[in-house]
Design an enzyme around this catalytic site. Sequence first.
Site, mmCIF file in Angstrom:
data_model
loop_
_atom_site.group_PDB
_atom_site.id
_atom_site.type_symbol
_atom_site.label_atom_id
_atom_site.label_comp_id
_atom_site.label_asym_id
_atom_site.label_seq_id
_atom_site.Cartn_x
_atom_site.Cartn_y
_atom_site.Cartn_z
ATOM 1 N N LEU A 53 0.813 -1.217 0.000
ATOM 2 C CA LEU A 53 0.000 0.000 0.000
ATOM 3 C C LEU A 53 0.847 1.266 0.000
ATOM 4 O O LEU A 53 0.310 2.365 -0.166
ATOM 5 C CB LEU A 53 -0.923 0.017 1.230
ATOM 6 C CG LEU A 53 -1.686 -1.269 1.546
ATOM 7 C CD1 LEU A 53 -2.532 -1.090 2.802
ATOM 8 C CD2 LEU A 53 -2.549 -1.702 0.367
ATOM 9 N N TYR A 103 3.207 10.930 -11.749
ATOM 10 C CA TYR A 103 2.634 9.990 -10.792
ATOM 11 C C TYR A 103 2.120 8.742 -11.512
ATOM 12 O O TYR A 103 2.425 7.603 -11.131
ATOM 13 C CB TYR A 103 1.496 10.661 -10.026
ATOM 14 C CG TYR A 103 0.753 9.744 -9.084
ATOM 15 C CD1 TYR A 103 1.394 9.162 -7.996
ATOM 16 C CD2 TYR A 103 -0.606 9.450 -9.287
ATOM 17 C CE1 TYR A 103 0.706 8.316 -7.131
ATOM 18 C CE2 TYR A 103 -1.294 8.606 -8.434
ATOM 19 C CZ TYR A 103 -0.630 8.047 -7.354
ATOM 20 O OH TYR A 103 -1.301 7.203 -6.502
ATOM 21 N N LYS A 107 3.405 4.766 -11.173
ATOM 22 C CA LYS A 107 2.519 3.677 -10.752
ATOM 23 C C LYS A 107 2.462 2.589 -11.835
ATOM 24 O O LYS A 107 2.373 1.392 -11.518
ATOM 25 C CB LYS A 107 1.118 4.214 -10.460
ATOM 26 C CG LYS A 107 1.047 5.214 -9.315
ATOM 27 C CD LYS A 107 1.404 4.594 -7.972
ATOM 28 C CE LYS A 107 0.252 3.888 -7.324
ATOM 29 N NZ LYS A 107 0.550 3.470 -5.931
ATOM 30 N N ASN A 132 -10.366 7.819 -6.410
ATOM 31 C CA ASN A 132 -10.252 8.456 -5.098
ATOM 32 C C ASN A 132 -10.869 7.557 -4.033
ATOM 33 O O ASN A 132 -12.024 7.148 -4.159
ATOM 34 C CB ASN A 132 -10.971 9.810 -5.090
ATOM 35 C CG ASN A 132 -10.287 10.824 -5.975
ATOM 36 O OD1 ASN A 132 -9.284 11.404 -5.598
ATOM 37 N ND2 ASN A 132 -10.828 11.032 -7.174
ATOM 38 N N HIS A 279 -45.369 14.075 34.864
ATOM 39 C CA HIS A 279 -45.356 13.878 36.314
ATOM 40 C C HIS A 279 -46.508 12.959 36.719
ATOM 41 O O HIS A 279 -47.478 12.792 35.963
ATOM 42 C CB HIS A 279 -45.466 15.229 37.026
ATOM 43 C CG HIS A 279 -44.377 16.191 36.651
ATOM 44 N ND1 HIS A 279 -43.044 15.882 36.760
ATOM 45 C CD2 HIS A 279 -44.445 17.473 36.177
ATOM 46 C CE1 HIS A 279 -42.319 16.921 36.360
ATOM 47 N NE2 HIS A 279 -43.158 17.904 35.996
ATOM 48 N N PRO A 280 -46.438 12.344 37.908
ATOM 49 C CA PRO A 280 -47.523 11.449 38.356
ATOM 50 C C PRO A 280 -48.886 12.148 38.286
ATOM 51 O O PRO A 280 -49.044 13.300 38.704
ATOM 52 C CB PRO A 280 -47.125 11.123 39.790
ATOM 53 C CG PRO A 280 -45.626 11.209 39.787
ATOM 54 C CD PRO A 280 -45.312 12.368 38.873
ATOM 55 N N GLY A 281 -49.875 11.442 37.734
ATOM 56 C CA GLY A 281 -51.232 11.962 37.632
ATOM 57 C C GLY A 281 -51.482 12.855 36.435
ATOM 58 O O GLY A 281 -52.631 13.223 36.163
#
Length: 372
Positions: A53, A103, A107, A132, A279-281
């Site tokens: 690589l 390049y 390669k 890419n 909340h409760p209730g």
Amino acid sequence: MRVLVTGANGFIGKNLQLHLRERGGVDIVPFTREHTEADLPGLLDSVDWVFHLAGINRPEDPSEFDTGNAGLTKALCDAVKATGRNVPVVYTSSIQVERDNDYGTSKRAAEDALLELQQSTDCLVYIYRLPNVFGKWARPNYNSAVATFCHNIARDFPVQINDRDAVINLVYVDDVIASFLRLLSGGPQNGPFVEVEPVYQITVGDLASQLNRFKATRDNLITEPVGTGLVRALYSTYVSYLPPERFTYTVPQHGDERGVFVEMLKTSDAGQFSFFTAHPGITRGGHYHHSKTEKFLVIKGKACFRFRHMLTGEFYELFTEGKKPEIVETVPGWTHDITNVGEDELVCMLWANEIFDRDNPDTFACPVGTEA
């Protein structure tokens, strides 16, 4: 299994090493910038596979293309030959080999050295002419525009676009690694040239726009379709560039005497997610919808859901609690409410099949306790 990885500290090398460690039973032999060509014979001792690589793509001196690409590859081939063993070599080349530049020429020379290795020995060679490559750990301002754009946008830095209509071909690093691992696992091994799929195409302008939409999600809460394809891969890549101090963000919270209501996530075509407390209730709801549907999941506490049909007056109620994961679904044409019937705070998750539209809320007040 012993695997030599040249360029082990590079973008693709880092991703490959992590996947190899996950497999188990793999002894990774890294070749990095700290090594020289003279180290290759020793590193190749008892190696079963080579992933080549390493390479040069942005040198200060163009002559480094030849030494870092063609020269290093020729030295690797000579070292493999000297082992007298048939060691498969996987090489990451570039689509630039088809272009007349320094390049691409270097390669192509590296490819030729590997093809000669295969012809003169029984060593298998696999050459990937990659476009890419993008994904986590790519170096910004070096590996790809995706890396640079992700890094900058995640940090509120500007991005420079010279040609918004320029098309770039992309492959996702996870797809590259998956192809590598198929070779190791004895999958289809037609060579010497191997292609990675899928190859995505996007313009530079569209790429920047997509990444900016990812960023905007934290403000508008509307997620992009990040479950498949290019958008999935780009989103995973974008998030990987967030600095740790930006791993979190706040969302609006609406509270009153009943409890709080918090929207978490919205989608363009599959509704939104939120949660509320009571909340409760306390009773919440007391309305009906013509088309909107909802799913409720009590996370904590005990709740009573009540329903009444808007035409027939049919009544129905049910009880659920956080100890039992149970979805309660509302149905168009039935007014409904939810009451905290426990002693502790009620916490309930809510999904609605559409984003709340204040101009057309499809939500009509009608207490369940009254006749339609």
